[in-house]
Design a protein around this motif. Sequence first.
Motif, mmCIF file in Angstrom:
data_model
loop_
_atom_site.group_PDB
_atom_site.id
_atom_site.type_symbol
_atom_site.label_atom_id
_atom_site.label_comp_id
_atom_site.label_asym_id
_atom_site.label_seq_id
_atom_site.Cartn_x
_atom_site.Cartn_y
_atom_site.Cartn_z
ATOM 1 N N ARG A 187 2.375 1.921 -3.347
ATOM 2 C CA ARG A 187 1.381 2.482 -4.274
ATOM 3 C C ARG A 187 1.193 3.980 -4.026
ATOM 4 N NH1 ARG A 187 -3.801 -0.997 -3.368
ATOM 5 N NH2 ARG A 187 -4.772 0.353 -4.938
ATOM 6 N N ALA A 188 1.122 4.339 -2.750
ATOM 7 C CA ALA A 188 0.935 5.762 -2.434
ATOM 8 C C ALA A 188 2.144 6.574 -2.892
ATOM 9 C CB ALA A 188 0.706 5.929 -0.937
ATOM 10 N N MET A 206 2.826 11.482 3.326
ATOM 11 C CA MET A 206 1.890 10.943 4.308
ATOM 12 C C MET A 206 2.320 9.594 4.885
ATOM 13 S SD MET A 206 -1.266 9.269 2.235
ATOM 14 C CE MET A 206 -1.795 8.619 3.806
ATOM 15 N N ILE A 224 -5.662 6.029 0.411
ATOM 16 C CA ILE A 224 -4.952 6.868 -0.563
ATOM 17 C C ILE A 224 -4.296 6.002 -1.651
ATOM 18 C CG2 ILE A 224 -3.099 8.580 -0.829
ATOM 19 C CD1 ILE A 224 -5.529 9.600 0.797
ATOM 20 N N ALA A 225 -3.824 4.794 -1.271
ATOM 21 C CA ALA A 225 -3.206 3.904 -2.257
ATOM 22 C C ALA A 225 -4.172 3.611 -3.392
ATOM 23 C CB ALA A 225 -2.774 2.599 -1.592
ATOM 24 N N ASN A 226 -5.463 3.662 -3.103
ATOM 25 C CA ASN A 226 -6.485 3.288 -4.083
ATOM 26 C C ASN A 226 -7.293 4.505 -4.539
ATOM 27 O OD1 ASN A 226 -7.799 1.329 -5.609
ATOM 28 N ND2 ASN A 226 -9.379 0.989 -4.064
ATOM 29 N N ARG A 227 -6.726 5.724 -4.388
ATOM 30 C CA ARG A 227 -7.447 6.948 -4.729
ATOM 31 C C ARG A 227 -8.805 6.997 -4.026
ATOM 32 N NH1 ARG A 227 -4.350 5.538 -8.884
ATOM 33 N NH2 ARG A 227 -3.301 7.205 -10.007
ATOM 34 N N SER A 276 0.846 -1.207 0.000
ATOM 35 C CA SER A 276 0.000 0.000 0.000
ATOM 36 C C SER A 276 0.877 1.251 0.000
ATOM 37 C CB SER A 276 -0.907 0.030 1.237
ATOM 38 O OG SER A 276 -1.842 -1.003 1.186
ATOM 39 N N ARG A 280 2.209 7.271 -6.460
ATOM 40 C CA ARG A 280 1.255 8.345 -6.749
ATOM 41 C C ARG A 280 1.744 9.707 -6.263
ATOM 42 N NH1 ARG A 280 -4.140 8.125 -4.535
ATOM 43 N NH2 ARG A 280 -4.243 9.937 -5.884
#
Lengths: 428, 256
Positions: free
Chosen positions: A211-212, A220, B239-242, A208, A215
Amino acid sequence: MIVKDVVCPFCGCLCDDIEVEVEENRVVAVANACELGTKKLMGEKRMKNPILRDGGTWKDITYDEAIQYTADMLLSAERPLLYGWSGTHGEAQCVGVHMAELVRGVIDNTSSVCHGPSILAIQEVGHPGCTLGVVKNRADLVIYWGANPIDAHPRHLSRYTRYAEGFFLENAFRDRKVIVVDVRRTETANIADEFVQIKPGGDYAVLSALRAIVRGKTEMIPRTVAGVTREQLVRVVDLCKGAKFGAVYFGLGLTMTGGKYKNIRNAIELVSELSRHTKFTISAMRGHYNVYGSNEVNTWMTGYPFGIDFSRGIAFYNPGETTAVDILARKECDAALIVGSDPAAHFPRRCLEHLADIPVVQLDPYPNATTAFCNVQIPVAVTGIDAVGTAYRMDGVPIRTRRVLSTGYPSDEEVLIRMYALMQGAKA
Amino acid sequence: MRVTLAMRPAARSFIPIEAEAIVPKNFLSGTDLSVWRGNRELRLDEVFSVFVEGSADRPEDVEVVISGDGTSRLKRVGEYMDGGKITVLGDIGMHCGNFMTGGTIEIHGNADGWLGREMAGGTILCRGDAADYCASGYRGGRKGMTGGTVEVFGRAGDFLAESIAGGTVIVHGDAGDMAGAEMHGGTLVVHADCSRPAANMKGGSCYVYGTAHGMLPTFKRIGTVQHEGRMLIHFIGDIANRGKGNLFVKDYRYLD
Ligand code: SF4
């Protein structure tokens, strides 16, 4: 006599460049295979003929008797379980599915205890995968996550990744980076350019966080995630984004730890996120040489890859309910046919207790841990040694195995076809 | 109308019995129904002693009461139920209340996996514990529960309310791992602790009145709010998945 281009029937790499030397119908030498493959091809002592449990001893019986016993057992059961299938060829797996449908039983394969979670995740979010050849020739970044190929798939590194030449890479050894992610420093971790050590149970959180970061939400993320520093996570993301072609391979360290298929889903979604920046793929390190084939055969015949319950005459699929470990632990079957696997060596104790209570027939060339739970064991030819048949490599490429010896043993397919014919006769 | 189904002691006690025929509506036209034990079709009265009191001409006026030893082997009771009431005086097997759209199921004991799977309406009350995948979706499905209410007075297992898209799920005890995973709508309330709540959530609201263990690092802390007399910490994620879901926890711990 030397037989060339033999296919190794051991792990999901299904190496097809093996040379086997045969003398007097015995394998005397094996070239190109790894230790695991060599051991399998050299063979162990086989069981001579079918055996039937007779009180505390074993009695020799004929193939006809053994086949009749199995047909009767399956026909009289209210919920027979047909389990295994990853150690046999596709043609035999086909017959198995027909049998399960005819007797209205449950058919399940070993993926329910290895990569079943990967399949559940793929059913949720798809599979951005590719063949091994593509990775070999193009990938300049390979990530092994919860997988230790040096132990389990020894030639994966030399044929396809770390030590392989690549058509589109000038100097593959220098240009190809390898990242290893695991909870402990494995042998594979020692040959990695970057090793990420995660606290047990932390894979999901790390995926996770990655992934953040991909993006752009780095700020955070806490300073450490499951034992991994934010700096290292950012470094991993930079390596991924900077790659021209990245390939993730994951193993049981990801599928069989807390969260199971959600870990894989998260990894697939990380790969999708990275594919917004560069080319990325992900694939499972399948274990047994034809476990993938079993999923393929089941899927094209029933619509589902494993854990298929035909009790009601139509296929019903619900891993966690219709899978062998769950059925045995809950005592929900009353007979079992085991083909091409050794559940007694891997299943939890509770499952084995039930296996000891119900009639069990096993098709296997060798005595194994499951033999102790059998009422009947039927020795068969070994696919890739004295039987031919189709197997699917871990990337889904079907490869026809070769026969290097002729023995008198019938193949799994031949034995199953005879059982099926008897059962069809009884039903008609 | 009150239909009482008392389970007979069965010889092969471990094979599950699929009983999707046990839905209030079906009893309006009699008790000539069948259930399945493994691959064998059995008449309802081979498995249960059946008693009917009174009559009814709409499902809302039918109550089915299930009792006896071995009710935990009954699967799919109340599947596609659209009205009336089912009371289970004991435990119930998997898939109770799947696809339910109306009516009430009350379970006095524990419920096995997939209680109220893909439920769209109605109410399920479970006085004991619920196993894994309570109020969840089906394998590979995008939407789990879309409406109705599930209330569990004991604990819930893993993957509680997975993929929930609507409706309300309330658990009074602890919930297991991955409560509210893939949530995209609806409301999930856990009165005690759980681990990794709301993983990969897109939308909806998840409340944890106890401690969220293994809290995921991809939820953004917004501040604190007062909620029904409790002070809760408000996060947005995943947030990882919008995601734009709301996660409220009393307390949380990262796996750091
Ligand atoms: S890597 Fe696997 S397929 Fe290849 S030789 Fe070794 S065991 Fe056989």
